[in-house]
Design a protein around this motif. Structure first.
Motif, mmCIF file in Angstrom:
data_model
loop_
_atom_site.group_PDB
_atom_site.id
_atom_site.type_symbol
_atom_site.label_atom_id
_atom_site.label_comp_id
_atom_site.label_asym_id
_atom_site.label_seq_id
_atom_site.Cartn_x
_atom_site.Cartn_y
_atom_site.Cartn_z
ATOM 1 N N TYR A 107 8.183 13.129 21.110
ATOM 2 C CA TYR A 107 9.121 12.562 20.137
ATOM 3 C C TYR A 107 9.120 13.342 18.822
ATOM 4 N N TYR A 108 8.369 14.425 18.758
ATOM 5 C CA TYR A 108 8.294 15.207 17.526
ATOM 6 C C TYR A 108 9.647 15.852 17.215
ATOM 7 N N TRP A 109 10.228 16.488 18.225
ATOM 8 C CA TRP A 109 11.527 17.141 18.033
ATOM 9 C C TRP A 109 12.681 16.230 18.425
ATOM 10 N N HIS A 110 12.395 15.206 19.171
ATOM 11 C CA HIS A 110 13.445 14.354 19.729
ATOM 12 C C HIS A 110 13.307 12.955 19.135
ATOM 13 N N LYS A 111 14.166 12.622 18.197
ATOM 14 C CA LYS A 111 14.020 11.381 17.419
ATOM 15 C C LYS A 111 14.901 10.239 17.922
ATOM 16 N N GLU A 112 15.942 10.552 18.666
ATOM 17 C CA GLU A 112 16.924 9.536 19.046
ATOM 18 C C GLU A 112 16.439 8.707 20.234
ATOM 19 N N GLU A 113 16.759 7.428 20.210
ATOM 20 C CA GLU A 113 16.305 6.529 21.269
ATOM 21 C C GLU A 113 16.845 6.943 22.639
ATOM 22 N N HIS A 114 18.087 7.426 22.687
ATOM 23 C CA HIS A 114 18.636 7.827 23.983
ATOM 24 C C HIS A 114 17.867 9.024 24.556
ATOM 25 N N GLU A 115 17.361 9.890 23.684
ATOM 26 C CA GLU A 115 16.530 11.003 24.144
ATOM 27 C C GLU A 115 15.212 10.484 24.709
ATOM 28 N N HIS A 116 14.642 9.490 24.039
ATOM 29 C CA HIS A 116 13.387 8.897 24.506
ATOM 30 C C HIS A 116 13.569 8.265 25.882
ATOM 31 N N GLU A 117 14.691 7.626 26.086
ATOM 32 C CA GLU A 117 14.931 6.967 27.369
ATOM 33 C C GLU A 117 15.045 7.988 28.502
ATOM 34 N N ILE A 118 15.707 9.112 28.240
ATOM 35 C CA ILE A 118 15.807 10.177 29.249
ATOM 36 C C ILE A 118 14.415 10.713 29.572
ATOM 37 N N GLN A 119 13.612 10.961 28.527
ATOM 38 C CA GLN A 119 12.254 11.467 28.739
ATOM 39 C C GLN A 119 11.427 10.500 29.567
ATOM 40 N N LYS A 120 11.501 9.222 29.241
ATOM 41 C CA LYS A 120 10.708 8.227 29.980
ATOM 42 C C LYS A 120 11.132 8.152 31.447
ATOM 43 N N LYS A 121 12.425 8.229 31.685
ATOM 44 C CA LYS A 121 12.925 8.188 33.062
ATOM 45 C C LYS A 121 12.379 9.360 33.869
ATOM 46 N N MET A 122 12.425 10.563 33.295
ATOM 47 C CA MET A 122 11.969 11.748 34.022
ATOM 48 C C MET A 122 10.443 11.824 34.103
ATOM 49 N N PHE A 123 9.763 11.282 33.117
ATOM 50 C CA PHE A 123 8.310 11.172 33.167
ATOM 51 C C PHE A 123 7.907 10.298 34.353
#
Length: 257
Positions: free
Chosen positions: A97-113
């Motif tokens: 989340y250092y470079w990626h601040k937006e919630e929609h970005e977090h959701e994509i990351q969590k899905k792929m994680f």
């Protein structure tokens, strides 16, 4: 001999001297190296390094920075690569989340994680987790995945406090410790190393990044792991040789079983 559990020798920083450098590793005390994927391109590059060098192994996965580029085809490619004889882990995967601040970005990351953690479960392989400024979400996902049975893993470049380390150690996971532990201002990480059992620590560089003292600021490579081992030995009041031997055994037990 030192077992390097996390490096990126496919990185363009090694373009000029990659072959010469890797050819020198074993004479410099580096016995085995895991090249960890990050980008989509690194999947094939890591496979090529693994095939060329007998002592290089592969961890296959996509870094959270590239989570938005992943497709079902990407996940299928990771599944296939994990079946190769020298594939040893799914990684590096996780949240950033250092470079990626937006919630929609977090959701994509969590899905792929979660999707890549499921590949680790299916393949019965350990995972290598990247987590930056995403402590709670990372821990929540790991805890949830571990309930269904996993095959161990490494929290790569561990950067959180002792209390967070305890959570991962209690799950039987390993902490990846690299050059940051040698920095004078790394008080929090030094406390973690003092607290963590030596048999749950593995050595890593994250080359070409995070060179230890006395080479801080320069391109990193696995030969610098001697400085990491030396600092861990100082913190824990044991010999450098003991740190090297125990961490090598840890890595072999987790990654080469």
């Amino acid at each position: 001999m030192i077992f390097e559990t996390h490096a990126h020798y496919d990185d363009e920083a090694f373009e000029a001297d990659r072959e010469e450098l890797l050819d020198s590793m074993q004479e410099n005390g580096i016995d085995k190296i895991v090249n960890a994927c990050a980008s989509l391109e690194s999947l094939k590059d890591t496979e090529a390094l693994m095939e060329k060098y007998p002592f290089v192994y592969g961890a296959f996965g996509i870094h959270p920075d590239d989570a938005d580029k992943m497709t079902e085809e990407t996940l299928e490619e990771i599944r296939k690569l994990c079946k190769l004889p020298k594939a040893v882990a799914v990684g590096e995967i996780g949240l950033d989340y250092y470079w990626h601040k937006e919630e929609h970005e977090h959701e994509i990351q969590k899905k792929m994680f979660r999707a890549q953690m499921e590949i680790a479960r299916e393949a019965q392989m350990p995972f290598m987790i990247h987590s930056r400024e995403a402590a709670k979400d990372t821990l929540d996902i790991v805890k949830d995945c571990m309930k269904g049975g996993m095959h161990g893993g490494i929290i790569h470049c561990f950067s959180y406090a002792k209390e967070m380390a305890r959570e991962y150690l209690d799950m039987g996971l390993y902490l990846g410790i690299g050059g940051v532990v040698t920095f004078k201002n790394a008080k929090k990480l030094k406390e973690v190393v003092e607290y963590a059992p030596l048999d749950q620590i593995v050595l890593e560089t994250d080359s070409p990044y995070l060179s230890p003292e006395p080479n801080r600021g320069k391109r990193n490579d696995s030969r610098n792991l001697v400085y990491v081992a030396r600092e861990i030995a100082r913190i824990k009041g044991v010999t450098e040789d003991e740190v090297i031997a125990v961490t090598e055994g840890n890595a072999e037990r987790l990654l080469l079983r």
